[in-house]
Motif scaffolding. Structure first.
Motif, PDB file in Angstrom:
ATOM      1  N   VAL A  59       0.883  -1.350  -0.052  1.00 34.48           N
ATOM      2  CA  VAL A  59      -0.304   0.032  -0.380  1.00 34.48           C
ATOM      3  C   VAL A  59       0.858   1.231   0.105  1.00 34.48           C
ATOM      4  O   VAL A  59       1.885   1.513   1.326  1.00 34.48           O
ATOM      5  CB  VAL A  59      -1.285   0.156   0.692  1.00 34.48           C
ATOM      6  CG1 VAL A  59      -1.806   0.850   1.554  1.00 34.48           C
ATOM      7  CG2 VAL A  59      -1.506  -0.987   1.480  1.00 34.48           C
ATOM      8  N   ASP A  75      -4.303   6.238   1.292  1.00 27.66           N
ATOM      9  CA  ASP A  75      -4.776   5.222   2.251  1.00 27.66           C
ATOM     10  C   ASP A  75      -4.437   5.900   3.575  1.00 27.66           C
ATOM     11  O   ASP A  75      -3.193   7.473   3.972  1.00 27.66           O
ATOM     12  CB  ASP A  75      -4.009   3.857   2.117  1.00 27.66           C
ATOM     13  CG  ASP A  75      -5.537   2.915   2.674  1.00 27.66           C
ATOM     14  OD1 ASP A  75      -6.012   2.744   4.012  1.00 27.66           O
ATOM     15  OD2 ASP A  75      -6.229   1.815   2.407  1.00 27.66           O
ATOM     16  N   MET A 115      -5.166   0.294   9.514  1.00 21.62           N
ATOM     17  CA  MET A 115      -4.752  -0.525   8.067  1.00 21.62           C
ATOM     18  C   MET A 115      -5.232  -2.558   8.683  1.00 21.62           C
ATOM     19  O   MET A 115      -4.710  -3.443   8.413  1.00 21.62           O
ATOM     20  CB  MET A 115      -4.016  -0.901   8.012  1.00 21.62           C
ATOM     21  CG  MET A 115      -2.756   0.875   7.992  1.00 21.62           C
ATOM     22  SD  MET A 115      -3.861   0.829   6.006  1.00 21.62           S
ATOM     23  CE  MET A 115      -3.073   0.279   5.109  1.00 21.62           C
ATOM     24  N   ALA A 121      -7.791  -1.787   3.924  1.00 17.72           N
ATOM     25  CA  ALA A 121      -7.250  -0.693   2.693  1.00 17.72           C
ATOM     26  C   ALA A 121      -8.454   0.265   2.741  1.00 17.72           C
ATOM     27  O   ALA A 121     -10.005  -0.484   3.647  1.00 17.72           O
ATOM     28  CB  ALA A 121      -6.504  -1.107   1.902  1.00 17.72           C
ATOM     29  N   THR A 128     -11.236   2.720   6.900  1.00 16.77           N
ATOM     30  CA  THR A 128     -10.427   4.183   6.842  1.00 16.77           C
ATOM     31  C   THR A 128     -11.057   4.605   7.929  1.00 16.77           C
ATOM     32  O   THR A 128     -11.584   4.818   9.197  1.00 16.77           O
ATOM     33  CB  THR A 128     -10.229   4.706   5.880  1.00 16.77           C
ATOM     34  OG1 THR A 128      -9.919   5.914   5.654  1.00 16.77           O
ATOM     35  CG2 THR A 128     -11.844   5.502   5.973  1.00 16.77           C
TER      36      THR A 128
END
Length: 351
Positions: A44, A50, A95, A164, A226
């Motif tokens: 990522v 992110d 995460m 993610a 998130t």
């Protein structure tokens, strides 16, 4: 001679996650920077905005790395340190990772703040890291015009369990784990309009570690996560929509709000960052007719150390809500859903 100290917030032009660069300006800045060469172990990066970078170490471990820092939104130095540290660790939890250590980022106006006050900021951050079970193993400090504190935060997660913001699926339910209104209450604090109960609610929310995130990878049906911070609920929902290539629907009346935040918002209390957020991404958001301006302000309100926004299969939503409430997130609730369609956010209201 005794140092007469100014209030922390008087030394900062902004505070908390409201200090973040506006999302449209940030995108313009990043668009002009060269793309990094591809790395096979980088799982990522910055592609979908992110919460942290993820680097595969081996078949069973991936390193999650992030940094977060800001200027004070409260005057109590210990509380400032706690809020900043909690906010920084949130990116690791978002995460699906477990924190392992942190490094301190410290910028203080030497000569304006005493050694004792600066020490209290660091003590506040250390207390949060201790609660998370990790050390602050070092850091870096500078003499700066405005007080700044935060962390580099590192964590570990299984490579196959990384959560993610780009993997929401059609039909998913969206759950938000903390109430909105942090920016409104912090603005009221600076205006001298926040009572003791409101201040306590503000501190309780912003210092609650998002430990739920580390438990989510083991729950079936959790697809994307998130944390909601400086860009507000709508801004971070939009990042999830764009990253996933999905349409997201948010119910304006669904999110819980911190005590007194609705009344203050109705009275016109808001941060400049709320207006800035709407200017930055409002063109990608569809609002219902008649939505009250104060309601929009809450949906774009910058959330310092806000809750997790979780995209989960509908038949698993109650399991996620039950775990969240067991872990102390009493305000966790459904706030929207993921739909097929062009990437964007639509706000709905009413039955």
């Amino acid at each position: 001679m005794t140092l007469t100290e100014p209030a922390l917030t008087s030394l900062a032009h902004g505070g908390g996650c409201g200090c973040k660069i506006a999302p449209d300006l940030l995108q313009a800045i990043l668009a002009g920077t060269p793309q990094a060469a591809p790395f096979a172990s980088l799982m990522v990066g910055r592609e979908t905005s992110d919460d942290a970078a993820v680097w595969r170490l081996n078949d069973s471990q991936a390193l999650v790395a992030t940094t977060d820092f800001f200027m004070p939104m409260v005057d109590d130095p210990f509380d400032f340190g706690r809020i900043a540290a909690t906010n920084a660790l949130s990116d690791v939890y978002a995460m699906g990772a477990t924190p392992i250590l942190a490094l301190a980022i410290v910028g203080m106006p030497i000569g304006k703040l005493s050694v004792g006050t600066i020490g209290k900021v660091l003590e506040g951050g250390a207390s949060v890291c201790a609660a998370a079970g990790i050390p602050i193993a070092g850091g870096h400090s500078i003499d700066s015009v405005e007080p700044i504190y935060g962390l580099v935060a590192l964590g570990l997660v299984h490579p196959e369990k990384v959560l993610a913001n780009r993997t929401a699926r059609e039909g998913d339910v969206l759950i938000l784990t903390k109430p909105l209104g942090v920016g409104v209450l912090s603005a009221a604090f600076k205006q001298g309009r926040l009572d003791d109960a409101g201040y306590k609610a503000l501190i309780a929310s912003t210092t609650q570690l998002n430990t739920l995130g580390a438990r989510l990878p083991d729950l079936e049906g959790v697809h994307a996560v998130t944390d909601v911070t400086g860009f507000g609920l709508l801004g971070h929902a939009l990042e999830m929509a764009r990253g996933s290539g999905m349409a997201i629907e948010v119910d304006a009346d669904a999110p819980a709000c911190l005590p007194s935040s609705i009344a203050l918002a109705e009275a016109g209390v808001r941060t400049g960052a709320s207006t800035r957020n709407w200017t930055a991404y409002g063109a990608a958001v569809i609002l219902p007719d008649g939505l009250a301006p104060w309601r929009r302000d809450l949906l774009t309100d910058p959330q310092t150390s806000g809750g997790l926004l979780i995209s989960v299969a509908p038949d698993r939503a109650e399991e996620v809500l039950a775990l969240a409430r067991t872990l102390g997130f009493a305000s966790a609730c459904r706030v929207g859903r993921v739909l097929e369609g062009p990437a964007g956010v639509t706000v709905v209201q009413g039955p």
